[in-house]
Design an enzyme around this catalytic site. Structure first.
Site, PDB file in Angstrom:
ATOM      1  N   PHE A  60     -56.101  49.636 -18.046  1.00 44.83           N
ATOM      2  CA  PHE A  60     -54.706  49.214 -17.998  1.00 44.83           C
ATOM      3  C   PHE A  60     -54.192  48.997 -16.585  1.00 44.83           C
ATOM      4  O   PHE A  60     -52.990  49.002 -16.340  1.00 44.83           O
ATOM      5  CB  PHE A  60     -53.829  50.214 -18.760  1.00 44.83           C
ATOM      6  CG  PHE A  60     -54.202  50.286 -20.215  1.00 44.83           C
ATOM      7  CD1 PHE A  60     -54.119  49.170 -21.027  1.00 44.83           C
ATOM      8  CD2 PHE A  60     -54.683  51.462 -20.757  1.00 44.83           C
ATOM      9  CE1 PHE A  60     -54.486  49.221 -22.362  1.00 44.83           C
ATOM     10  CE2 PHE A  60     -55.052  51.525 -22.087  1.00 44.83           C
ATOM     11  CZ  PHE A  60     -54.955  50.406 -22.901  1.00 44.83           C
ATOM     12  N   CYS A  61     -55.095  48.769 -15.658  1.00 44.22           N
ATOM     13  CA  CYS A  61     -54.738  48.489 -14.275  1.00 44.22           C
ATOM     14  C   CYS A  61     -54.384  47.003 -14.143  1.00 44.22           C
ATOM     15  O   CYS A  61     -54.948  46.157 -14.853  1.00 44.22           O
ATOM     16  CB  CYS A  61     -55.922  48.835 -13.365  1.00 44.22           C
ATOM     17  SG  CYS A  61     -55.630  48.493 -11.617  1.00 44.22           S
ATOM     18  N   GLY A  62     -53.485  46.694 -13.234  1.00 42.25           N
ATOM     19  CA  GLY A  62     -53.134  45.303 -12.974  1.00 42.25           C
ATOM     20  C   GLY A  62     -54.311  44.484 -12.452  1.00 42.25           C
ATOM     21  O   GLY A  62     -54.283  43.253 -12.502  1.00 42.25           O
ATOM     22  N   ALA A  64     -57.328  44.691 -13.810  1.00 43.92           N
ATOM     23  CA  ALA A  64     -58.300  44.561 -14.906  1.00 43.92           C
ATOM     24  C   ALA A  64     -58.807  43.123 -15.093  1.00 43.92           C
ATOM     25  O   ALA A  64     -59.972  42.944 -15.460  1.00 43.92           O
ATOM     26  CB  ALA A  64     -57.729  45.111 -16.215  1.00 43.92           C
TER      27      ALA A  64
END
Length: 183
Positions: A60-62, A64
């Site tokens: 859920f990291c920007g 990804a």
């Protein structure tokens, strides 16, 4: 006489294992569980002598969307021997809560075919051995999608921040340098 002949192969296997262990760089000692599989990856057996890109990931990291670029990098250079190892981690509080969800993000959403492990600690005293050695060589990851390029001897030749995309010319140059390194 037969007992003596049977002992020779057993002795050779014993010393052969020691020789293999001696050829394994410290970085690749140990095993990691493969994402959504019942098997573990013997890092030395699977990756010794190969150039690597090792990256800590988070579903859920920007950053990804970099999974796509990492997959493209892997596809571009796997024929030359490059391996990519993705290690999901919740160290920065952006990983999925379940392995199933992590696997869906990697395999379904982004089409990842390179090696992915189960989520692991990648920072601090509890970090898995692989990331402890990476930290000793260059420093711990500062955020998700921190990339390490490792030569065939298990030495980090370059590391890149999360802001560096997998198709960045400097990262490509480091990968090509790792590919050119001698085993």
């Amino acid at each position: 006489m037969l007992k003596r002949w049977l002992a020779v192969p057993a002795l050779m296997m014993t010393f052969g294992g020691v020789a293999l262990g001696a050829d394994c760089p410290a970085l690749l000692e140990g095993q990691l569980p493969k994402l959504r599989a019942k098997e573990s990856i013997d890092l030395c057996q699977r990756f010794a002598g190969k150039p690597l890109v090792i990256v800590n990931t988070a579903s859920f990291c920007g950053f990804a969307p970099q999974f796509k670029g990492l997959e493209a990098l892997y596809q571009r250079y796997k024929g030359a021997g490059l391996e990519v190892i993705g290690v999901p981690s919740d160290d920065f509080k952006q990983e999925a809560k379940t392995e199933e969800e992590t696997a869906k993000v990697c395999y379904v959403n982004y089409g990842v075919t390179f090696t992915m492990t189960d989520p692991q600690k990648v920072r601090g005293k509890e970090a898995v051995h692989l990331f402890q050695v990476l930290a000793q060589q260059t420093g711990a990851p500062k955020w998700n999608f921190y990339k390490y390029v490792v030569d065939r001897q298990g030495k980090v030749i370059a590391n890149f921040s999360s802001l560096t995309k997998p198709d960045d010319p400097d990262l490509i140059k480091a990968v090509e340098q790792a590919l050119a390194s001698k085993p």
